[in-house]
Scaffold this active site. Structure first.
Site, PDB file in Angstrom:
ATOM      1  N   GLU A 151     -52.362  15.500  10.107  1.00 41.89           N
ATOM      2  CA  GLU A 151     -52.287  15.630   8.647  1.00 41.89           C
ATOM      3  C   GLU A 151     -52.399  17.115   8.311  1.00 41.89           C
ATOM      4  O   GLU A 151     -53.383  17.762   8.677  1.00 41.89           O
ATOM      5  CB  GLU A 151     -53.444  14.872   7.981  1.00 41.89           C
ATOM      6  CG  GLU A 151     -53.472  13.396   8.299  1.00 41.89           C
ATOM      7  CD  GLU A 151     -54.648  12.668   7.628  1.00 41.89           C
ATOM      8  OE1 GLU A 151     -55.319  13.266   6.767  1.00 41.89           O
ATOM      9  OE2 GLU A 151     -54.885  11.506   7.985  1.00 41.89           O
TER      10      GLU A 151
ATOM     11  N   TRP B 129     -60.694  16.644  -2.772  1.00 36.90           N
ATOM     12  CA  TRP B 129     -62.056  16.283  -2.368  1.00 36.90           C
ATOM     13  C   TRP B 129     -63.030  17.443  -2.221  1.00 36.90           C
ATOM     14  O   TRP B 129     -64.212  17.216  -1.983  1.00 36.90           O
ATOM     15  CB  TRP B 129     -62.018  15.486  -1.064  1.00 36.90           C
ATOM     16  CG  TRP B 129     -61.125  16.052   0.006  1.00 36.90           C
ATOM     17  CD1 TRP B 129     -59.845  15.653   0.277  1.00 36.90           C
ATOM     18  CD2 TRP B 129     -61.415  17.113   0.930  1.00 36.90           C
ATOM     19  NE1 TRP B 129     -59.332  16.392   1.320  1.00 36.90           N
ATOM     20  CE2 TRP B 129     -60.271  17.288   1.732  1.00 36.90           C
ATOM     21  CE3 TRP B 129     -62.517  17.928   1.160  1.00 36.90           C
ATOM     22  CZ2 TRP B 129     -60.206  18.256   2.750  1.00 36.90           C
ATOM     23  CZ3 TRP B 129     -62.454  18.890   2.161  1.00 36.90           C
ATOM     24  CH2 TRP B 129     -61.304  19.041   2.945  1.00 36.90           C
TER      25      TRP B 129
ATOM     26  N   GLU C 118     -59.861   9.186  11.563  1.00 30.26           N
ATOM     27  CA  GLU C 118     -61.000  10.095  11.400  1.00 30.26           C
ATOM     28  C   GLU C 118     -62.330   9.360  11.601  1.00 30.26           C
ATOM     29  O   GLU C 118     -63.132   9.208  10.668  1.00 30.26           O
ATOM     30  CB  GLU C 118     -60.956  10.776  10.039  1.00 30.26           C
ATOM     31  CG  GLU C 118     -59.768  11.705   9.889  1.00 30.26           C
ATOM     32  CD  GLU C 118     -59.819  12.546   8.621  1.00 30.26           C
ATOM     33  OE1 GLU C 118     -60.569  12.204   7.700  1.00 30.26           O
ATOM     34  OE2 GLU C 118     -59.094  13.544   8.566  1.00 30.26           O
TER      35      GLU C 118
END
Ligand code: GAL
Length: 663
Positions: free
Chosen positions: A326, A334, A152
């Site tokens: 993912e 989060w 990422e």
């Protein structure tokens, strides 16, 4: 090109962290992965401190054994470069690799991840050194089938850094772009507020000033920062390719709205793009301001357009099948609030990804970790190794994929959609840099237009500005802020109907108003002029009238001189709000959803497309001969399948949080 399309036994995967668990668990973990129907296992993206515990002291033994154990169980390994988490010893030896937060001017410290600066020569050198070491070690390992670069890139707002290295890099980049400081001063209009420079080395980063800095200065910084990330990544891909022939290379992208980086350029050296799908975390953040009644229906599902949009954008980065690297399997840790997915959603999100062209869906993560930052994040297993909530849904999905394959229904290469939507990072940058109205947000406009097309039951391809438009019946450009000649040529040459949104051709490359006024170079297609712009509060809209119907004209409104164009819609005072010249339409304002639906319905009819309007939580998507009806809603709905449709999954009544697939 490595094989990208997968068959049922190879369409699911998982993210695994052997370094988090006793070695004695690995073989049993691998056995259970296979038993669940998983084929791929992604590893090592955060394992630098275990791979190289001290400078130049490598400990490959544990990772060699992990790869061997996973491979022996029949799993295919996706290896990563561990550059998202450089270890403390590197930071201590080279504190200059740390980035500086542009908002506060403070150095961002060690203790989490992504604590690096893309402009730092020391970081570049260190990142490529560890990438070379890992690529050389596993490049020809029989169990390693492909690579993920880093993790990422630019997550956690790390594209921009205000470090001395970034300032130096920016100065050199500007010198390369403008050559002469006088040319830069003229291009940016630096005479305004006495901002003229005598040398490139006098230019600072546009941070920390008393009030607004020059938009040209900020635009150049965005371009520089994006280029720096692209350069870093391209070098890493080249290293992997040199050591790992015949394997594919991908990256798990953060979408452009969140990083402000040109993901199309970043994806250029890859075989395919990947995306990390966290629908509930994203919904909690994206719908934070929505009234509770609008949010509640999607609290445990995510909004029905959001995943599709991000899947389509990911596929559009390379135009090839993508991976979900993912996939959220339960609550994340989060977002502001972290609800559980509604029963069935993990399976449904996975099917939706396949419908939109995914080759593989891989879950994050195998086992919930009982320590450190993400201990409240669900896995496929609980920390005690018992099966967590998503397990039976993935088992069901694996069975369905296998049954489909046995019935001879492989998922085909995703074909071209009838509608192309042009996404343009420069329009996003302009919308961030020159706000002008709180109601104009480029990505919000893209999402609204996307939702309108999907509401008509149509598939959408996202394409980069300047990409080939052959084969599309309808081309939508929600904004093309500063189109280059290539973009104008593509729009001129396509036989498709074209709809261009407001704020197009609004600026030159240096963020000045174009000569002859907006839409600048688009005037070659649209002989008209934008005379003035106003922006309005959300609760004070105006009107747009078309075919005797009145709709809301919102947020961003341009007064235009229609010139030689035909007027198709007007504002409340009778002045033009939308015009057409040949196949090309210009909409001079943002509108409500109803206006877009009515307009797009008519454009689709003219372009010869059949629409299938869908409402509530139902969405449609085609892949090869198969049509998928995906129901995010909590009530069963009827699939809009033609008479004689053969259902390969589900039936005419699509249950809540369920799907039907027919051919
Ligand atoms: C992703 C990230 C993973 C993990 C996950 C938690 O964005 O790639 O490493 O942090 O979020 O949801």
């Amino acid at each position: 090109m490595p094989q990208l399309l997968n068959k049922a036994p190879s369409m699911l995967g998982v993210c695994y962290y052997p370094e988090h668990w006793p070695e004695s668990w690995w073989a049993e973990d691998a056995r259970r992965m296979r038993a669940l129907g998983l084929a791929y296992v992604r590893i090592a993206e955060f394992a630098w401190s275990r791979i190289e515990p001290e400078p130049d002291v490598f400990d490959w033994g544990w990772l060699d054994r992990a790869v061997a154990t996973l491979g022996a169980a029949g799993l295919k390994v996706v290896m990563c470069t561990p550059t998202a988490t450089p270890p403390k010893w590197l930071v201590d030896a080279h504190p200059e690799i740390l980035p500086v937060d542009p908002a506060t001017g403070r150095t961002r410290g060690f203790g989490s991840r992504r604590h690096t600066d893309f402009s730092s020569p020391a970081w570049f050198e260190a990142a490529m050194r560890i990438s070379t070491a890992v690529a050389a070690r596993y490049g020809d390992n029989a169990h390693v089938v492909g690579w993920q670069t880093d993790n990422e890139l630019c997550c956690h707002d790390t594209a921009l850094s205000a470090s001395p290295a970034a300032r130096d890099g920016f100065r050199a980049w500007l010198r390369g772009q403008y050559a002469d400081i006088g040319a830069l001063n003229a291009a940016w209009g630096n005479v305004f507020w006495s901002m003229e420079y005598r040398d490139f080395d006098a230019i600072e980063l546009p941070v920390g000033a008393v009030t607004e800095t020059s938009p040209a200065h900020r635009m150049a910084w965005r371009r520089y920062a994006s280029d720096a990330v692209v350069r870093f990544h391209a070098e890493m891909v080249a290293i992997i390719r040199a050591h790992s022939p015949g394997r594919w290379v991908t990256h798990n992208f953060i979408p452009m709205p969140e990083t402000g980086v040109d993901n199309h350029a970043l994806a250029a050296p890859l075989d395919f793009a990947s995306y990390d799908n966290y629908p509930l975390g994203r919904a909690d953040l994206a719908l934070a301001g929505a009234p509770a009644d609008d949010f509640r229906p999607w609290m445990r599902t995510g909004h029905p357009d959001m995943q599709g949009l991000l899947f389509d954008q990911t596929r559009g980065l390379t135009g090839r099948p993508f991976w979900v690297m993912e996939q959220q399997p339960g609550p994340v840790n989060w977002a502001r609030h972290n609800p559980r997915p509604a029963p069935g959603m993990v399976r449904l999100w996975s099917w939706e990804a396949f419908a939109h062209g995914a080759a593989v869906v891989s879950y994050f993560r195998w086992r919930q970790v009982p320590f450190a930052q993400e201990q409240m994040h669900a896995g496929l297993l609980r920390p005690d190794s018992s099966e967590a909530e998503a397990w039976p849904e993935i088992a069901q999905l694996a069975g369905e994929l296998a049954a489909l394959e046995q019935a001879g229904q492989d998922l085909a290469e995703p074909g071209r959609a009838p509608v192309a939507m042009i996404v343009d990072i420069e329009s996003q940058w302009l919308s961030d840099i020159e706000r002008q109205g709180a109601g104009y947000d480029y990505n919000g406009v893209v999402a609204q237009w996307y939702g309108a097309v999907r509401g008509l039951g149509l598939d959408v391809d996202f394409v980069a500005a300047g990409a080939d438009l052959a084969g599309y019946a309808l081309v939508l450009a929600p904004a093309l802020a500063m189109p280059g000649p290539d973009v104008v040529a593509r729009l001129r040459d396509t036989p498709a109907l074209v709809l261009i949104g407001p704020r197009s051709g609004a600026k030159t490359r240096d963020v000045t108003i174009p000569e002859g006024l907006a839409p600048g170079p688009l005037r070659a297609l649209l002989p008209m002029r934008v005379l003035a712009v106003e922006t309005l509060r959300a609760d004070c809209p105006g009107e747009i009238r078309r075919d005797c119907d009145a709709f809301e004209s919102r947020a961003w409104r341009e007064s235009i001189d229609a010139g030689d164009c035909t007027v198709l819609a007007t504002y409340e005072d009778g002045t033009p709000a939308m015009v057409r010249n040949g196949r090309v339409h210009y909409l001079a304002t943002l509108t409500d959803d109803a206006f877009l639906a009515a307009l797009l319905t008519d454009l689709c009819a003219e372009a010869g497309m059949t629409v299938t309007p869908v409402t509530g939580g139902l969405r449609l998507r085609r892949r090869g001969d198969l049509t998928f009806a995906i129901n995010y809603g909590d009530e069963p709905v009827l699939a809009p399948a033609p008479d004689g449709a053969v259902f390969v999954l589900g039936g005419r009544t699509v249950g809540a949080r369920d799907l039907a697939v027919w051919c």
